[in-house]
Design an enzyme around this catalytic site. Structure first.
Site, PDB file in Angstrom:
ATOM      1  N   LYS A   1       4.865   8.703   9.160  1.00  0.00           N
ATOM      2  CA  LYS A   1       4.624   8.072  10.467  1.00  0.00           C
ATOM      3  C   LYS A   1       5.622   8.504  11.554  1.00  0.00           C
ATOM      4  CE  LYS A   1       2.050   4.362   8.281  1.00  0.00           C
ATOM      5  NZ  LYS A   1       0.665   4.186   8.625  1.00  0.00           N
TER       6      LYS A   1
ATOM      7  N   ASP B   1       9.264   2.725  -0.481  1.00  0.00           N
ATOM      8  CA  ASP B   1       8.266   3.334   0.390  1.00  0.00           C
ATOM      9  C   ASP B   1       8.560   2.859   1.804  1.00  0.00           C
ATOM     10  OD1 ASP B   1       6.116   4.025   1.913  1.00  0.00           O
ATOM     11  OD2 ASP B   1       4.600   3.421   0.447  1.00  0.00           O
TER      12      ASP B   1
ATOM     13  N   TYR C   1       0.860  -1.184   0.000  1.00  0.00           N
ATOM     14  CA  TYR C   1       0.000   0.000   0.000  1.00  0.00           C
ATOM     15  C   TYR C   1       0.892   1.229   0.000  1.00  0.00           C
ATOM     16  CZ  TYR C   1      -3.423   3.472   1.704  1.00  0.00           C
ATOM     17  OH  TYR C   1      -4.225   4.579   1.849  1.00  0.00           O
TER      18      TYR C   1
HETATM   19  N1  PLP Z   1       2.929   3.990   2.387  1.00  0.00           N
HETATM   20  C1  PLP Z   1       2.827   3.027   3.312  1.00  0.00           C
HETATM   21  C2  PLP Z   1       3.803   1.897   3.294  1.00  0.00           C
HETATM   22  C3  PLP Z   1       1.819   3.073   4.278  1.00  0.00           C
HETATM   23  O1  PLP Z   1       1.708   2.098   5.172  1.00  0.00           O
HETATM   24  C4  PLP Z   1       0.925   4.170   4.265  1.00  0.00           C
HETATM   25  C5  PLP Z   1      -0.154   4.260   5.258  1.00  0.00           C
HETATM   26  O2  PLP Z   1      -0.383   3.413   6.057  1.00  0.00           O
HETATM   27  C6  PLP Z   1       1.083   5.165   3.283  1.00  0.00           C
HETATM   28  C7  PLP Z   1       2.091   5.039   2.363  1.00  0.00           C
HETATM   29  C8  PLP Z   1       0.160   6.340   3.249  1.00  0.00           C
HETATM   30  O3  PLP Z   1       0.423   7.162   4.332  1.00  0.00           O
HETATM   31  P1  PLP Z   1      -0.699   8.152   4.898  1.00  0.00           P
HETATM   32  O4  PLP Z   1      -1.760   7.311   5.509  1.00  0.00           O
HETATM   33  O5  PLP Z   1       0.042   9.011   5.881  1.00  0.00           O
HETATM   34  O6  PLP Z   1      -1.207   8.932   3.736  1.00  0.00           O
END
Ligand code: PLP
Length: 432
Positions: A266, A238, A142
């Site tokens: 995060k 990511d 994700y």
């Molecule tokens: N990338 C990863 C690996 C994530 O786990 C998340 C959210 O859980 C995101 C991107 C998106 O982050 P946000 O919820 O702060 O938009």
């Protein structure tokens, strides 16, 4: 009616689904959410005053536990000086310095307000830098809810042009996203062979947290690095979850791999809204105002978020507690594993550092991609989740999420968790 039920009912009238982010609604475990009144250390307290040992940790940011005194103090001090200026500050420089020092592949970094924004912006930059439009991603990862990532594939194996995974995503955009199975080098090779001339970047969670915890196979990331570099495709890690979660820096340092771009979020916001993307100087310099690629944000580098994030990073660096955190998590997972075995419930626990997922059911031994993860018995997980909650332990409300252990979790928390696990598993085995 409990306070939580009442609040959920009232919220559902004026907030779609009663929540501001879907997974919070507990739909995938077939129940209703508790509303949180407060949180401290390893615990959250719901609107009815019931306390839980918390393994959600706000979905990753709370590595120090909730309301860590140094983080709270940093936020209060910052707030006294004003909450947003729309002008640059020294704390933004300090944050950029902390990130670039901790993660060598990040030579320059830009702050944003969410992980979604970070990955979305990194992809725009990759497209601009390479002059190509398509992207490659991995099933089960994700990367936020930007249109380009809400694209699925019709089958597995060689990726073809994607299809929208949500109404509202234009198929013209979804088609530019190709999806291959995680850990499947053959599929990566075949897709790149066919589409290298249109692929701008490959985006991956170096340790996946969003299909439950799934680790990269030995050599997988290194090979991915090699193939993408050879074919003029940028590699984007990511690390929104893994950044500063598995050690002080990115997972990439542990794996010894240098992606071209990295996304963070995060933990670097200490529980306030944040994201960041950074990487090679020649690529980052293309961003406005030093280059032509537009990207902006009213609250980017917000002083409260920067202060909370810096306070968190300071504690992480000073205490150097990652080894202890991992040891605690290993003990917890071993204890839970023992209980599952004793009670004859088939569960495979995947773990990386302080993040773990118990996959329920009779699936195959190793869970190494989304297809394997999907074989899990989600009904059994839901019953386990409910049993844990009833007995004072809050897990992420989905089989396909990571649980997070924090510095604040104590032996007492683990004893309580083991007790809850025993009761939850007994209830499951009786009903089978
Ligand atoms: N990338 C990863 C690996 C994530 O786990 C998340 C959210 O859980 C995101 C991107 C998106 O982050 P946000 O919820 O702060 O938009």
């Amino acid at each position: 009616m409990s306070q939580s039920s009442d609040l959920f009912k009232k919220s559902s009238q004026i907030i779609p689904g009663g929540v501001n982010s879907p997974v919070r609604a507990f739909k995938s475990v077939g129940s209703k959410p508790f509303f949180v009144k407060a949180a401290r250390g390893s615990r959250v307290i719901d609107a009815d005053g019931k306390e839980y040992v918390d393994y959600v940790g706000s979905w990753g940011p709370m590595i120090l536990g909730h309301a860590h005194p140094e983080v709270v103090e940093a936020i209060c001090r910052a707030a006294e000086r004003g909450t947003s200026y729309g002008a640059p500050t020294e704390t933004e420089f300090e944050m950029a310095k902390a990130i670039t020092e901790a993660i060598p592949s990040i030579e320059m970094v830009r702050m944003v307000s969410s992980g979604t924004e970070a990955v979305m912006s990194a992809v725009r930059l990759a497209r601009a830098f390479t002059g190509k439009n398509a992207i490659l991603k991995f099933a089960g990862c994700y990367h936020g809810h930007a249109d380009s990532f809400l694209s699925g594939s019709a089958g597995s194996g060689l990726a073809t042009f994607g299809i929208p995974a949500s109404p509202g995503v234009p198929s013209a955009l979804a088609e530019l996203t190709m999806t291959v199975p995680y850990n499947d080098l053959e599929a990566v090779r075949a897709t790149i062979r066919e589409y290298k001339d249109i692929l701008a970047c490959a985006v991956i969670e170096p340790v996946a947290g969003n299909m439950g915890v799934v680790l990269p196979k030995e050599g997988f990331l290194a090979q991915l690095r090699e193939i993408t570099a050879k074919n003029g495709i940028l590699l984007v890690f990511d690390e929104v979850i893994t950044g500063f979660r598995l050690h002080y820096g990115g997972y990439q340092d542990l794996a010894g791999i240098k992606p071209d771009l990295t996304c963070l979020g995060k933990i670097i916001g200490g529980g306030l809204p944040v994201g960041a993307f950074g990487g090679r100087r020649d690529i980052m310099k293309m961003l406005a105002p030093s280059g032509p690629v537009y990207q902006a944000g009213t609250l980017s580098g917000n002083p409260l978020a920067m202060s909370a994030g810096l306070a968190t990073l300071n504690v992480l660096k000073r205490e150097d507690g990652y080894r202890k955190l991992e040891e605690k998590t290993v003990l917890l997972c071993n204890e839970m594993g023992l209980i599952f075995r004793e009670k004859g419930v088939q569960v495979k626990i995947n773990r990386a550092g302080s993040m773990f997922t118990p996959f329920f059911g009779p699936g195959p031994g190793e869970i190494q991609d989304y297809d394997c993860a999907k074989l899990s018995d989600t009904g059994l997980f839901s019953r386990f989740f409910g049993g844990m909650l009833k007995n004072g332990v809050s897990l992420p409300p989905s089989q396909f999420e990571a649980s997070f252990v924090s510095f604040a979790h104590s032996n007492q928390d683990f004893e309580l968790t083991a007790g809850a696990c025993r009761k939850a598993v007994s209830a499951i085995s009786k009903r089978r």
